[in-house]
Design a protein around this motif. Structure first.
Motif, short mmCIF file in Angstrom:
data_model
loop_
_atom_site.label_atom_id
_atom_site.label_comp_id
_atom_site.label_asym_id
_atom_site.label_seq_id
_atom_site.Cartn_x
_atom_site.Cartn_y
_atom_site.Cartn_z
N ALA A 290 2.40 14.60 -38.07
CA ALA A 290 1.61 13.53 -37.46
C ALA A 290 1.07 12.57 -38.52
N LEU A 291 0.53 13.14 -39.60
CA LEU A 291 0.01 12.29 -40.67
C LEU A 291 1.15 11.54 -41.37
N GLY A 292 2.30 12.20 -41.53
CA GLY A 292 3.44 11.55 -42.17
C GLY A 292 3.97 10.39 -41.35
N LEU A 293 4.07 10.58 -40.03
CA LEU A 293 4.54 9.50 -39.16
C LEU A 293 3.58 8.32 -39.19
N ALA A 294 2.29 8.62 -39.16
CA ALA A 294 1.30 7.54 -39.22
C ALA A 294 1.42 6.76 -40.53
N GLY A 295 1.58 7.48 -41.63
CA GLY A 295 1.73 6.80 -42.92
C GLY A 295 3.03 6.01 -43.01
N LEU B 99 13.77 8.26 -37.42
CA LEU B 99 12.52 9.02 -37.38
C LEU B 99 12.72 10.39 -36.74
N THR B 100 13.53 10.43 -35.68
CA THR B 100 13.80 11.72 -35.02
C THR B 100 14.52 12.67 -35.97
N GLY B 101 15.49 12.12 -36.71
CA GLY B 101 16.22 12.94 -37.68
C GLY B 101 15.33 13.48 -38.77
N VAL B 102 14.43 12.63 -39.27
CA VAL B 102 13.51 13.06 -40.33
C VAL B 102 12.56 14.14 -39.82
N VAL B 103 12.04 13.94 -38.61
CA VAL B 103 11.12 14.94 -38.03
C VAL B 103 11.84 16.28 -37.86
N LEU B 104 13.06 16.24 -37.35
CA LEU B 104 13.82 17.48 -37.15
C LEU B 104 14.12 18.16 -38.49
N LEU B 105 14.47 17.37 -39.51
CA LEU B 105 14.75 17.94 -40.83
C LEU B 105 13.50 18.62 -41.39
N LEU B 106 12.37 17.93 -41.32
CA LEU B 106 11.13 18.52 -41.83
C LEU B 106 10.75 19.76 -41.04
N ALA B 107 10.97 19.74 -39.73
CA ALA B 107 10.63 20.89 -38.90
C ALA B 107 11.49 22.10 -39.28
N ALA C 221 3.43 26.54 -37.61
CA ALA C 221 3.71 25.41 -36.72
C ALA C 221 2.54 24.44 -36.66
N LYS C 222 1.32 24.97 -36.67
CA LYS C 222 0.13 24.09 -36.66
C LYS C 222 0.07 23.25 -37.93
N ILE C 223 0.30 23.87 -39.07
CA ILE C 223 0.28 23.13 -40.34
C ILE C 223 1.37 22.06 -40.34
N THR C 224 2.55 22.44 -39.86
CA THR C 224 3.67 21.49 -39.82
C THR C 224 3.38 20.34 -38.88
N GLY C 225 2.81 20.64 -37.72
CA GLY C 225 2.50 19.59 -36.75
C GLY C 225 1.52 18.57 -37.29
N VAL C 226 0.46 19.06 -37.95
CA VAL C 226 -0.52 18.14 -38.54
C VAL C 226 0.13 17.29 -39.63
N GLY C 227 0.96 17.92 -40.45
CA GLY C 227 1.64 17.18 -41.52
C GLY C 227 2.59 16.12 -40.99
#
Length: 334
Positions: A273-278, A301-309, A265-271
């Motif tokens: 955050a960086l992905g949203l910023a980019g 954006l919500t859909g993409v975040v949920l899919l990646l999660a 979860a930590k690795i995913t969270g950092v990824g």
């Protein structure tokens, strides 16, 4: 229209001088009575279309206020006009546009001038905005207005027949040609097509780049999943002795499972955050190839975040499950 509407299976039909997704060949300027231009404001040239009664119903264009054109809008009646929401907001922000009057300037030298010859048209309806020109990155929404063909005979020289039918397109075209031939054998019916095909042609310039971007996105998603799985699997292998000691001292399989899941979860969270910023940093460039949605759309954006999660959770599950099944005796045996 009477002949076409008589074809079995035809629900509605109408005429228009310009179909949606058919390009932009309009250079006319229209103004509202009493409208004052702001300093530095440029004149706009909205999309202009002449349509018959039944056109909006056939195209399923939503009516926001007022009414569509009908048999009341004859050549002898008061000139009428229908505008879309964008044009209504420009000329009458926060006000009811129904009953307001618009006019076409008589000369380029004095566009704001009103003379005894000025022809006013009364707004009788407001419709939803429709994509009239091809959705290219250079196209700028400027609104649209529609005038009844019966009151503007010049449109009659070049009109497009639109029909909504339950028939197969080829069967309908054959029936339509037969009906028109009965009226005038020399009256041609050419460039027949469906709206689905016209829309597909309008998006062809964007389809290839978006398909390529989508393919790269799928590959990136798979690589991200494999990366998370690989990092956690390697971590579990390296911490096998530590996990064995934890379990020997009383840690349960559930706790070990949660420990590895937390690392994922930590690795995913950092990824994320960086992905949203980019993604936000590249939003301006992405907007040029998007239609009907922005690069910062909250739902997307919500859909993409949920899919990646979800993908990250699946990638984390296997190493976490393997860690929870470590045998303390085997892990501590040299």
């Amino acid at each position: 229209l009477i002949a076409i509407r008589a074809v079995p299976g035809v629900e509605s039909a109408g005429f228009t001088s310009q179909l949606p997704f058919s390009g932009d060949n309009n250079d006319s300027v229209i103004l509202a009575e009493g409208y004052t231009m702001a300093p530095g404001e440029s004149l706009i040239s909205p999309r202009q279309s002449g349509v018959s009664d039944g056109y909006f119903e056939t195209m399923k264009t939503p009516l926001v206020r007022g009414r569509y054109f009908d048999r009341r809008d004859t050549a002898d009646a008061t000139p009428t006009i229908i505008v879309d929401e964008r044009l209504a907001r420009k000329f009458w922000p926060g006000k009811d546009p129904l009953g307001r009057r618009m006019y076409l300037p008589e000369s380029a030298e004095s566009v704001m001038a009103i003379t005894p010859k000025t022809r006013f048209m009364t707004v009788v309806g407001v419709v939803k905005e429709v994509q009239m020109s091809d959705p290219t990155p250079s196209s700028v929404p400027v609104g649209a207005y529609y005038m009844p063909q019966a009151q503007n005979p010049d449109y009659g020289y070049s009109m497009v027949l639109v029909a909504r039918t339950a028939l197969d397109p080829d069967a309908f075209f054959a029936q339509a040609r037969k009906q028109l031939a009965a009226i005038d054998p020399e009256l041609p019916l050419y460039s027949t097509d469906t709206m689905e095909s016209l829309m597909s042609q309008g998006f062809v310039g964007r389809r290839v780049p978006m398909l390529i971007a989508g393919a790269f996105g799928v590959v990136a998603l798979l690589l991200a999943a494999l990366g998370i799985y690989g990092v956690l699997a390697y971590g579990v292998a390296e911490r096998r002795r530590e996990i064995g000691i934890r379990m020997a001292l009383g840690s349960t399989a559930r706790e070990v499972f949660g420990l590895v899941l937390g690392d994922g979860a930590k690795i995913t969270g950092v990824g994320l955050a960086l992905g949203l910023a980019g993604g936000l940093a590249l939003s301006r460039a992405m907007n040029s190839v998007l239609y009907g949605v922005t690069a910062t759309d909250a739902r997307v954006l919500t859909g993409v975040v949920l899919l990646l999660a979800v993908v990250a959770l699946v990638a984390t599950f296997v190493p976490a499950r393997r860690a929870s099944r470590v045998n303390p005796i085997e892990a501590l045996t040299p």
